[in-house]
Scaffold this motif. Sequence first.
Motif, short mmCIF file in Angstrom:
data_model
loop_
_atom_site.label_atom_id
_atom_site.label_comp_id
_atom_site.label_asym_id
_atom_site.label_seq_id
_atom_site.Cartn_x
_atom_site.Cartn_y
_atom_site.Cartn_z
N VAL A 112 22.23 -7.54 6.72
CA VAL A 112 20.96 -7.60 5.99
C VAL A 112 20.99 -6.75 4.72
O VAL A 112 19.94 -6.45 4.15
CB VAL A 112 19.80 -7.13 6.90
N SER A 113 22.16 -6.38 4.26
CA SER A 113 22.28 -5.61 3.02
C SER A 113 21.79 -6.44 1.84
O SER A 113 21.77 -7.67 1.90
CB SER A 113 23.74 -5.20 2.78
N PRO A 114 21.37 -5.79 0.74
CA PRO A 114 20.95 -6.53 -0.45
C PRO A 114 22.02 -7.52 -0.90
O PRO A 114 23.21 -7.37 -0.62
CB PRO A 114 20.74 -5.43 -1.49
N ARG A 115 21.60 -8.53 -1.64
CA ARG A 115 22.48 -9.66 -1.97
C ARG A 115 23.73 -9.23 -2.74
O ARG A 115 24.78 -9.86 -2.62
CB ARG A 115 21.71 -10.71 -2.76
N ILE A 116 23.63 -8.19 -3.55
CA ILE A 116 24.82 -7.80 -4.32
C ILE A 116 25.94 -7.29 -3.42
O ILE A 116 27.09 -7.22 -3.86
CB ILE A 116 24.48 -6.73 -5.39
N TYR A 117 25.61 -6.95 -2.18
CA TYR A 117 26.65 -6.49 -1.24
C TYR A 117 27.15 -7.62 -0.34
O TYR A 117 27.93 -7.37 0.58
CB TYR A 117 26.10 -5.34 -0.39
N GLN A 118 26.73 -8.84 -0.60
CA GLN A 118 27.18 -9.98 0.18
C GLN A 118 28.38 -10.68 -0.45
O GLN A 118 28.89 -11.66 0.09
CB GLN A 118 26.04 -10.99 0.35
N SER A 119 28.83 -10.19 -1.58
CA SER A 119 30.00 -10.75 -2.24
C SER A 119 30.80 -9.62 -2.86
O SER A 119 30.31 -8.50 -3.01
CB SER A 119 29.60 -11.77 -3.32
N ALA A 120 32.04 -9.92 -3.25
CA ALA A 120 32.89 -8.91 -3.88
C ALA A 120 33.96 -9.61 -4.70
O ALA A 120 34.35 -10.75 -4.42
CB ALA A 120 33.53 -8.00 -2.84
#
Length: 464
Positions: free
Chosen positions: A79-87
Amino acid sequence: MEFPHGKFVFFLLLLSLGTLSALSYTLFSPIDNYLVDCGSIVDSVVDNRRFVSDASCRNSYSLHSSRSASLRNENPHDVSPRIYQSARVFTRPSRYEFEIKEKGTHMVRFHFQKLNSSKFDFGDAQFHVLVNGFVVLSDFIGGEVVSPRVKEYLIWVDTEKLVITFIPAKKSKFAFVNALEVLSAPKDLILDTAEYVNSEKTDEFDGLAMQALEVVHRVSVGGPKVTPFNDTLWRTWIPDGEFLVSSFGSKRVYFSGRIWYQMGGASREVAPDNVYNTARVIRSTNASVPDVNITWVFPVAGGFKYLVRLHFCDIASISLGLLYFNVYVNGNLAYKDLDLSRATNYVLASPFYADFVVDADASGVLSVSVGPSNISMPYTIVGMLNAVEVMKLNNSMGSLAGKLPAELVLKSWPKRNIGVLIPLVAAACLLVSLSMLLRRRMTGLKNSLTWSKLPTDASGADVK
């Protein structure tokens, strides 16, 4: 004698002061404002701020990488903010370049959180990061970042570009980043001079603005957590509880009135209202002044200098000219008989901050204390603090992490392959040598087997 319009005039005066205060409060809008969602194919909005996908690099910034990959988090329950859902993952040295319109101090933030991925084992994430020639991270282990982490730096930029370089620590390792922020800072955020404090003396420290700074601790004293949504520069201020080691005789105070920012003093960009309207104080409740200090201890890395910024705002005194106290950093007297009334031009609830530079020793801790001075008075506040910021200064090598300069860190990547390169070069040299030797021998043998023509005037007796 009563003036018939006195109340009306007083009302207009209060209205004008409130209007001036409101007019002076304008949202900060950075000239350079880059928010990058790394590895994502779509933009993301966090705290009303749009992070743009690095898949669609604009003319103002670019990604240079010969070997990178974009990843999505494969954990559906995160459930982390969206910027932490990709890298964005880098298996070779790579860099982002940002066009700079306004020279000066810039805030550079890195967002990290490891992802669940079937393509990369984040236990192999180990890397270095450079920003415009400063080493900001060295051998950073990304596999240990199990929750969102922000690494923030203040970098002086006097070039047309800001360059962020990621370098895997080894050929078997990789680098990654979830999101980036590059923002031009307000002019008053970092001043060029601070007080240098040690056990022997207090002196001026010049050239502070040209240093690279890493934000190590940003703490709101006596208050709750302040999130980026409630901060003028999108910062996070954490509560002071975990750093507080001596609070006997102190209490928290909260203020619901207006914080009075003044021209030439601390601005909302230095710290927001939510920081200045809480504090811890020492109060004298009888005819004697208590002999106690409030002390906070912060873990730091030894061998570096640190900027310690202390924030004050008298939200507890009932009148001007009643608050006097001492300030200590690392056990040394940093500010004697601090008079907040005088420091704020005799305005209550007006913020003031003081910058000190100190050395961190091998103990690995840095302490801050406030307490009564010799001129503190009974029945008054005799010590207070609203917030603390601790920032690491770069060392003589231009590094905030380790003792290697950026040049050697950059060269560390090809040096990792030197074990393979040397045998190849040696083998090539050996082949060339053998080839030359063989050619010489063949030439010599050919010459030895070639008949020379006899002279035509030679006599038979001369022939053996």
